[in-house]
Write an enzyme that holds these catalytic residues in place. Structure first.
Site, PDB file in Angstrom:
ATOM      1  N   SER A  41      46.044  42.604  40.384  1.00  0.00           N
ATOM      2  CA  SER A  41      44.608  42.873  40.468  1.00  0.00           C
ATOM      3  C   SER A  41      44.277  43.219  41.910  1.00  0.00           C
ATOM      4  O   SER A  41      45.021  42.871  42.827  1.00  0.00           O
ATOM      5  CB  SER A  41      43.808  41.642  40.035  1.00  0.00           C
ATOM      6  OG  SER A  41      42.423  41.820  40.262  1.00  0.00           O
ATOM      7  N   ASN A  42      43.174  43.919  42.103  1.00  0.00           N
ATOM      8  CA  ASN A  42      42.634  44.111  43.443  1.00  0.00           C
ATOM      9  C   ASN A  42      41.302  43.388  43.596  1.00  0.00           C
ATOM     10  O   ASN A  42      40.552  43.643  44.538  1.00  0.00           O
ATOM     11  CB  ASN A  42      42.464  45.608  43.751  1.00  0.00           C
ATOM     12  CG  ASN A  42      43.772  46.246  44.182  1.00  0.00           C
ATOM     13  OD1 ASN A  42      44.531  45.666  44.959  1.00  0.00           O
ATOM     14  ND2 ASN A  42      44.049  47.436  43.670  1.00  0.00           N
TER      15      ASN A  42
ATOM     16  N   ARG B 147      39.156  30.955  33.567  1.00  0.00           N
ATOM     17  CA  ARG B 147      40.286  31.368  34.398  1.00  0.00           C
ATOM     18  C   ARG B 147      40.808  30.198  35.216  1.00  0.00           C
ATOM     19  O   ARG B 147      42.020  30.045  35.390  1.00  0.00           O
ATOM     20  CB  ARG B 147      39.882  32.526  35.313  1.00  0.00           C
ATOM     21  CG  ARG B 147      41.074  33.151  36.046  1.00  0.00           C
ATOM     22  CD  ARG B 147      40.669  34.368  36.870  1.00  0.00           C
ATOM     23  NE  ARG B 147      40.155  35.425  36.014  1.00  0.00           N
ATOM     24  CZ  ARG B 147      38.863  35.743  35.897  1.00  0.00           C
ATOM     25  NH1 ARG B 147      37.949  35.085  36.578  1.00  0.00           N
ATOM     26  NH2 ARG B 147      38.493  36.721  35.107  1.00  0.00           N
TER      27      ARG B 147
ATOM     28  N   ASP C  57      44.106  38.455  31.560  1.00  0.00           N
ATOM     29  CA  ASP C  57      43.199  39.279  30.769  1.00  0.00           C
ATOM     30  C   ASP C  57      42.134  38.341  30.248  1.00  0.00           C
ATOM     31  O   ASP C  57      42.443  37.255  29.729  1.00  0.00           O
ATOM     32  CB  ASP C  57      43.919  39.982  29.618  1.00  0.00           C
ATOM     33  CG  ASP C  57      43.093  41.140  29.079  1.00  0.00           C
ATOM     34  OD1 ASP C  57      42.738  42.028  29.878  1.00  0.00           O
ATOM     35  OD2 ASP C  57      42.796  41.168  27.872  1.00  0.00           O
ATOM     36  N   SER C  58      40.913  38.728  30.429  1.00  0.00           N
ATOM     37  CA  SER C  58      39.832  37.828  30.058  1.00  0.00           C
ATOM     38  C   SER C  58      38.660  38.608  29.507  1.00  0.00           C
ATOM     39  O   SER C  58      38.564  39.827  29.674  1.00  0.00           O
ATOM     40  CB  SER C  58      39.394  36.992  31.269  1.00  0.00           C
ATOM     41  OG  SER C  58      39.029  37.827  32.349  1.00  0.00           O
TER      42      SER C  58
ATOM     43  N   ALA D  88      39.297  40.649  44.798  1.00  0.00           N
ATOM     44  CA  ALA D  88      39.455  39.621  45.833  1.00  0.00           C
ATOM     45  C   ALA D  88      39.004  38.253  45.345  1.00  0.00           C
ATOM     46  O   ALA D  88      39.544  37.223  45.769  1.00  0.00           O
ATOM     47  CB  ALA D  88      38.672  40.021  47.079  1.00  0.00           C
ATOM     48  N   LYS D  89      38.014  38.222  44.441  1.00  0.00           N
ATOM     49  CA  LYS D  89      37.524  36.936  43.940  1.00  0.00           C
ATOM     50  C   LYS D  89      38.591  36.235  43.102  1.00  0.00           C
ATOM     51  O   LYS D  89      38.707  35.013  43.124  1.00  0.00           O
ATOM     52  CB  LYS D  89      36.245  37.140  43.133  1.00  0.00           C
ATOM     53  CG  LYS D  89      35.061  37.565  43.992  1.00  0.00           C
ATOM     54  CD  LYS D  89      33.773  37.658  43.190  1.00  0.00           C
ATOM     55  CE  LYS D  89      32.603  38.038  44.082  1.00  0.00           C
ATOM     56  NZ  LYS D  89      31.326  38.131  43.325  1.00  0.00           N
TER      57      LYS D  89
ATOM     58  N   GLY E 254      30.909  40.500  36.209  1.00  0.00           N
ATOM     59  CA  GLY E 254      31.025  40.639  34.757  1.00  0.00           C
ATOM     60  C   GLY E 254      29.790  40.103  34.052  1.00  0.00           C
ATOM     61  O   GLY E 254      28.652  40.401  34.418  1.00  0.00           O
TER      62      GLY E 254
END
Length: 207
Positions: free
Chosen positions: A7-8, A190, A72-73, A10-11, A156
């Site tokens: 992933s990119n 997550r 994946d969420s 940052a969070k 999101g």
């Protein structure tokens, strides 16, 4: 040990780093996709969160030779029979357009009464090693959906989601976009999946 996070965002990297720190796991260097040579983006055509998480983690491990973690969420809405589910990020058509996704979801559940606005965030986190070992964990976060977005801390569907833990406290109805990073880590889907993977990460790091 280098651990590629596919992933990119940052969070997401920050969340995993905080969880590793809390668990006392050291000597794990987290890398984002931007930190490694680019490789073809895998097609996320799985029908479940688990399938898509493994697609991304396998692609990272095979293309970089690094142990890779991917997640994946998405959001499962009771009144929509579990949708948008794996389509959450591209529910309105364009991947990652949070505003459009939120607007569409609100329109779709506009007539749903409060008692039927239940939903759950789901996250599946997978680790794949270059030699083919795989570790998979799932986390769920139950709550209800608001009628308009509230809060700016998340991303999101966070501004629409009131965690069950908040609903149980009289006078408190914060969305997940109003929680601090530490509060969200402790409760989120997550966070739960990542914490469940801590023993695997510790084992791979020789700790």
């Amino acid at each position: 040990m280098k651990l590629l996070v596919a992933s990119n965002n940052a969070k997401k990297l920050g969340e995993l780093q905080r969880i590793l720190d809390q668990a006392g796991i050291e000597n794990v260097e987290l890398l984002a996709l931007a930190d490694v040579p680019s490789y073809p983006e895998p097609v996320e055509d799985g029908r479940t969160f688990t399938e898509n998480a493994l697609i991304k983690a396998r692609a990272g491990a095979s293309n970089t030779g690094l142990i890779t973690l991917a997640d994946d969420s998405g959001l499962e809405v009771d009144a929509l029979n579990g949708m948008p589910g794996v389509l959450s990020a591209r529910w309105a058509g364009k991947h990652g357009n949070d505003q459009a996704n939120n607007d569409l979801l609100l329109a779709q559940i506009a007539d749903i009464p409060e008692e039927h606005r239940g939903a759950a965030f789901v996250s599946v986190c997978a680790i794949v090693t270059p030699d083919g070992r795989e570790f998979v964990e799932e986390g769920r976060w139950h709550g209800t959906l608001l009628r308009e977005p509230v809060g700016t801390n998340g991303f999101g569907y966070d501004p629409l989601f009131v965690p069950m833990e908040e609903s149980l406290i009289e006078g408190r109805d914060r969305s997940s976009a109003q929680l601090t990073a530490q509060e969200k880590d402790a409760l989120s889907h997550r966070g739960k999946a990542l914490r469940a993977l801590v023993p695997a990460i510790a084992e791979l790091a020789g700790q």
